[in-house]
Design a protein around this motif. Structure first.
Motif, PDB file in Angstrom:
ATOM      1  N   GLU A   1       1.217  -1.234   0.066  1.00  0.00           N
ATOM      2  CA  GLU A   1       0.120  -0.111  -0.147  1.00  0.00           C
ATOM      3  C   GLU A   1       0.780   0.904  -0.301  1.00  0.00           C
ATOM      4  OE1 GLU A   1      -3.600   0.247   3.044  1.00  0.00           O
ATOM      5  OE2 GLU A   1      -3.432  -2.292   3.295  1.00  0.00           O
ATOM      6  N   GLN A   2       0.179   2.289  -1.047  1.00  0.00           N
ATOM      7  CA  GLN A   2       1.367   3.027  -0.963  1.00  0.00           C
ATOM      8  C   GLN A   2       0.680   4.398  -0.441  1.00  0.00           C
ATOM      9  OE1 GLN A   2       3.095   4.081  -4.385  1.00  0.00           O
ATOM     10  NE2 GLN A   2       3.962   6.065  -3.973  1.00  0.00           N
ATOM     11  N   ILE A   3       1.225   5.562   0.405  1.00  0.00           N
ATOM     12  CA  ILE A   3       0.172   6.685   0.719  1.00  0.00           C
ATOM     13  C   ILE A   3       0.862   7.677   1.311  1.00  0.00           C
ATOM     14  CG2 ILE A   3      -1.023   7.452   2.952  1.00  0.00           C
ATOM     15  CD1 ILE A   3      -1.401   4.706   4.238  1.00  0.00           C
ATOM     16  N   GLY A   4       1.166   8.213   0.332  1.00  0.00           N
ATOM     17  CA  GLY A   4       1.547   9.754  -0.017  1.00  0.00           C
ATOM     18  C   GLY A   4       3.003   9.093  -0.126  1.00  0.00           C
ATOM     19  N   HIS A   5       4.522   9.413   0.187  1.00  0.00           N
ATOM     20  CA  HIS A   5       5.156   9.439  -0.597  1.00  0.00           C
ATOM     21  C   HIS A   5       5.888   7.533   0.496  1.00  0.00           C
ATOM     22  CE1 HIS A   5       5.807  11.490   3.455  1.00  0.00           C
ATOM     23  NE2 HIS A   5       6.934  10.758   3.222  1.00  0.00           N
ATOM     24  N   VAL A   6       4.693   7.317   1.286  1.00  0.00           N
ATOM     25  CA  VAL A   6       5.754   5.749   1.990  1.00  0.00           C
ATOM     26  C   VAL A   6       3.803   5.200   1.803  1.00  0.00           C
ATOM     27  CG1 VAL A   6       4.704   5.167   4.515  1.00  0.00           C
ATOM     28  CG2 VAL A   6       5.233   8.079   4.236  1.00  0.00           C
ATOM     29  N   ALA A   7       5.262   3.305   1.962  1.00  0.00           N
ATOM     30  CA  ALA A   7       5.200   1.973   1.277  1.00  0.00           C
ATOM     31  C   ALA A   7       4.932   1.304   2.606  1.00  0.00           C
ATOM     32  CB  ALA A   7       5.761   1.719   0.389  1.00  0.00           C
ATOM     33  N   HIS A   8       3.693   0.595   2.873  1.00  0.00           N
ATOM     34  CA  HIS A   8       3.601  -0.610   3.305  1.00  0.00           C
ATOM     35  C   HIS A   8       3.598  -2.449   3.211  1.00  0.00           C
ATOM     36  CE1 HIS A   8       2.589  -2.090   7.125  1.00  0.00           C
ATOM     37  NE2 HIS A   8       0.736  -3.118   6.490  1.00  0.00           N
ATOM     38  N   PHE A   9       4.271  -2.848   3.029  1.00  0.00           N
ATOM     39  CA  PHE A   9       4.322  -4.238   3.213  1.00  0.00           C
ATOM     40  C   PHE A   9       3.840  -4.990   4.179  1.00  0.00           C
ATOM     41  CE2 PHE A   9       7.261  -2.474  -0.042  1.00  0.00           C
ATOM     42  CZ  PHE A   9       7.630  -3.424  -0.889  1.00  0.00           C
ATOM     43  N   ASN A  10       3.166  -5.756   3.922  1.00  0.00           N
ATOM     44  CA  ASN A  10       2.969  -7.211   5.296  1.00  0.00           C
ATOM     45  C   ASN A  10       3.990  -8.641   4.209  1.00  0.00           C
ATOM     46  OD1 ASN A  10       0.887  -5.754   6.925  1.00  0.00           O
ATOM     47  ND2 ASN A  10      -0.981  -5.983   5.601  1.00  0.00           N
ATOM     48  N   LEU A  11       4.753  -8.135   5.184  1.00  0.00           N
ATOM     49  CA  LEU A  11       6.014  -9.208   4.965  1.00  0.00           C
ATOM     50  C   LEU A  11       5.446 -10.783   5.130  1.00  0.00           C
ATOM     51  CD1 LEU A  11       9.243  -7.427   4.542  1.00  0.00           C
ATOM     52  CD2 LEU A  11       7.766  -8.264   2.483  1.00  0.00           C
ATOM     53  N   LYS A  12       5.557 -11.826   4.268  1.00  0.00           N
ATOM     54  CA  LYS A  12       5.588 -13.247   4.905  1.00  0.00           C
ATOM     55  C   LYS A  12       6.607 -13.128   5.354  1.00  0.00           C
ATOM     56  CE  LYS A  12       1.693 -14.655   1.515  1.00  0.00           C
ATOM     57  NZ  LYS A  12       1.975 -15.118   0.437  1.00  0.00           N
ATOM     58  N   GLU A  13       6.971 -14.461   6.220  1.00  0.00           N
ATOM     59  CA  GLU A  13       8.046 -14.800   6.756  1.00  0.00           C
ATOM     60  C   GLU A  13       9.244 -15.110   6.530  1.00  0.00           C
ATOM     61  OE1 GLU A  13      10.031 -15.972  10.295  1.00  0.00           O
ATOM     62  OE2 GLU A  13       7.671 -15.514  10.838  1.00  0.00           O
ATOM     63  N   GLU A  14       8.609 -15.742   4.888  1.00  0.00           N
ATOM     64  CA  GLU A  14       9.523 -16.069   3.959  1.00  0.00           C
ATOM     65  C   GLU A  14      10.483 -14.456   3.271  1.00  0.00           C
ATOM     66  OE1 GLU A  14       6.536 -16.723   0.301  1.00  0.00           O
ATOM     67  OE2 GLU A  14       7.887 -18.035   0.678  1.00  0.00           O
ATOM     68  N   HIS A  15      10.313 -13.542   3.434  1.00  0.00           N
ATOM     69  CA  HIS A  15      10.717 -12.314   3.223  1.00  0.00           C
ATOM     70  C   HIS A  15      11.181 -11.435   3.737  1.00  0.00           C
ATOM     71  CE1 HIS A  15       6.571 -12.447  -0.080  1.00  0.00           C
ATOM     72  NE2 HIS A  15       7.847 -12.647  -0.296  1.00  0.00           N
ATOM     73  N   LEU A  16      11.161 -12.012   4.747  1.00  0.00           N
ATOM     74  CA  LEU A  16      12.404 -10.752   6.125  1.00  0.00           C
ATOM     75  C   LEU A  16      13.305 -11.283   6.129  1.00  0.00           C
ATOM     76  CD1 LEU A  16       9.684 -11.703   9.258  1.00  0.00           C
ATOM     77  CD2 LEU A  16       9.337 -10.197   7.946  1.00  0.00           C
ATOM     78  N   PRO A  17      14.270 -12.298   5.566  1.00  0.00           N
ATOM     79  CA  PRO A  17      15.397 -11.099   5.624  1.00  0.00           C
ATOM     80  C   PRO A  17      15.761 -10.666   4.240  1.00  0.00           C
ATOM     81  CG  PRO A  17      14.858 -13.993   5.540  1.00  0.00           C
ATOM     82  CD  PRO A  17      13.651 -13.567   5.408  1.00  0.00           C
ATOM     83  N   TYR A  18      14.483 -10.692   3.370  1.00  0.00           N
ATOM     84  CA  TYR A  18      14.994  -9.478   1.942  1.00  0.00           C
ATOM     85  C   TYR A  18      14.240  -8.614   2.889  1.00  0.00           C
ATOM     86  CZ  TYR A  18      16.520 -14.717   1.249  1.00  0.00           C
ATOM     87  OH  TYR A  18      16.316 -16.046   0.701  1.00  0.00           O
ATOM     88  N   GLY A  19      13.874  -7.873   3.750  1.00  0.00           N
ATOM     89  CA  GLY A  19      13.395  -6.633   3.972  1.00  0.00           C
ATOM     90  C   GLY A  19      14.049  -5.557   2.916  1.00  0.00           C
ATOM     91  N   LYS A  20      14.716  -5.543   3.781  1.00  0.00           N
ATOM     92  CA  LYS A  20      16.296  -4.353   3.267  1.00  0.00           C
ATOM     93  C   LYS A  20      16.081  -3.749   1.540  1.00  0.00           C
ATOM     94  CE  LYS A  20      18.639  -3.330   7.454  1.00  0.00           C
ATOM     95  NZ  LYS A  20      19.670  -3.384   8.391  1.00  0.00           N
ATOM     96  N   LEU A  21      16.330  -5.274   1.048  1.00  0.00           N
ATOM     97  CA  LEU A  21      16.423  -5.419  -0.680  1.00  0.00           C
ATOM     98  C   LEU A  21      15.286  -4.994  -1.561  1.00  0.00           C
ATOM     99  CD1 LEU A  21      17.980  -5.822  -3.187  1.00  0.00           C
ATOM    100  CD2 LEU A  21      17.099  -9.015  -3.118  1.00  0.00           C
ATOM    101  N   ILE A  22      13.951  -5.606  -0.474  1.00  0.00           N
ATOM    102  CA  ILE A  22      12.923  -5.622  -1.231  1.00  0.00           C
ATOM    103  C   ILE A  22      12.388  -3.700  -1.420  1.00  0.00           C
ATOM    104  CG2 ILE A  22      10.088  -5.702  -1.066  1.00  0.00           C
ATOM    105  CD1 ILE A  22      10.894  -8.199  -0.245  1.00  0.00           C
ATOM    106  N   GLY A  23      12.808  -3.386  -0.147  1.00  0.00           N
ATOM    107  CA  GLY A  23      12.889  -1.808  -0.275  1.00  0.00           C
ATOM    108  C   GLY A  23      13.259  -1.525  -1.039  1.00  0.00           C
ATOM    109  N   GLN A  24      14.480  -1.278  -0.845  1.00  0.00           N
ATOM    110  CA  GLN A  24      15.460  -0.572  -1.621  1.00  0.00           C
ATOM    111  C   GLN A  24      14.694  -0.475  -3.507  1.00  0.00           C
ATOM    112  OE1 GLN A  24      19.776  -2.251  -1.569  1.00  0.00           O
ATOM    113  NE2 GLN A  24      20.418  -0.946  -3.038  1.00  0.00           N
ATOM    114  N   VAL A  25      14.669  -1.956  -4.140  1.00  0.00           N
ATOM    115  CA  VAL A  25      14.310  -2.477  -5.027  1.00  0.00           C
ATOM    116  C   VAL A  25      12.932  -1.149  -5.345  1.00  0.00           C
ATOM    117  CG1 VAL A  25      13.216  -3.777  -6.814  1.00  0.00           C
ATOM    118  CG2 VAL A  25      15.065  -4.405  -5.492  1.00  0.00           C
TER     119      VAL A  25
END
Length: 85
Positions: free
Chosen positions: A52-76
């Protein structure tokens, strides 16, 4: 119809010659690719399905499998979506 052999030889089944133009170099950066496409190539798991995007902020509901890649997901996301800060 058109066969692969006829295209490779430069002739169609009805003897019409094909002419191909010069090879072109097209510079591409990852900014020409979608967020999902990039993550599909980078992550060993399927990428998050939505955010979800609200203004300039994005919000993810990451699953357990995505947690180790959270910073990479945000950077991309930041690199592919200039409205996210």
């Amino acid at each position: 119809g058109v066969s692969l052999d006829s295209l490779q030889s430069g002739k169609l089944d009805n003897d019409l010659a094909l002419e191909f133009g010069p090879d072109l170099e097209v510079p591409l950066s990852f900014r020409h690719l979608s967020f999902g496409y990039i993550l599909n190539k980078l992550l060993p798991v399927s990428p998050p399905s939505a955010y979800e995007q609200i203004g300039h902020v994005a919000h993810f509901n990451l699953k357990e499998e995505h947690l180790p890649y959270g910073k990479l997901i945000g950077q991309v996301l930041r690199e592919t979506n200039p409205s996210i800060d």
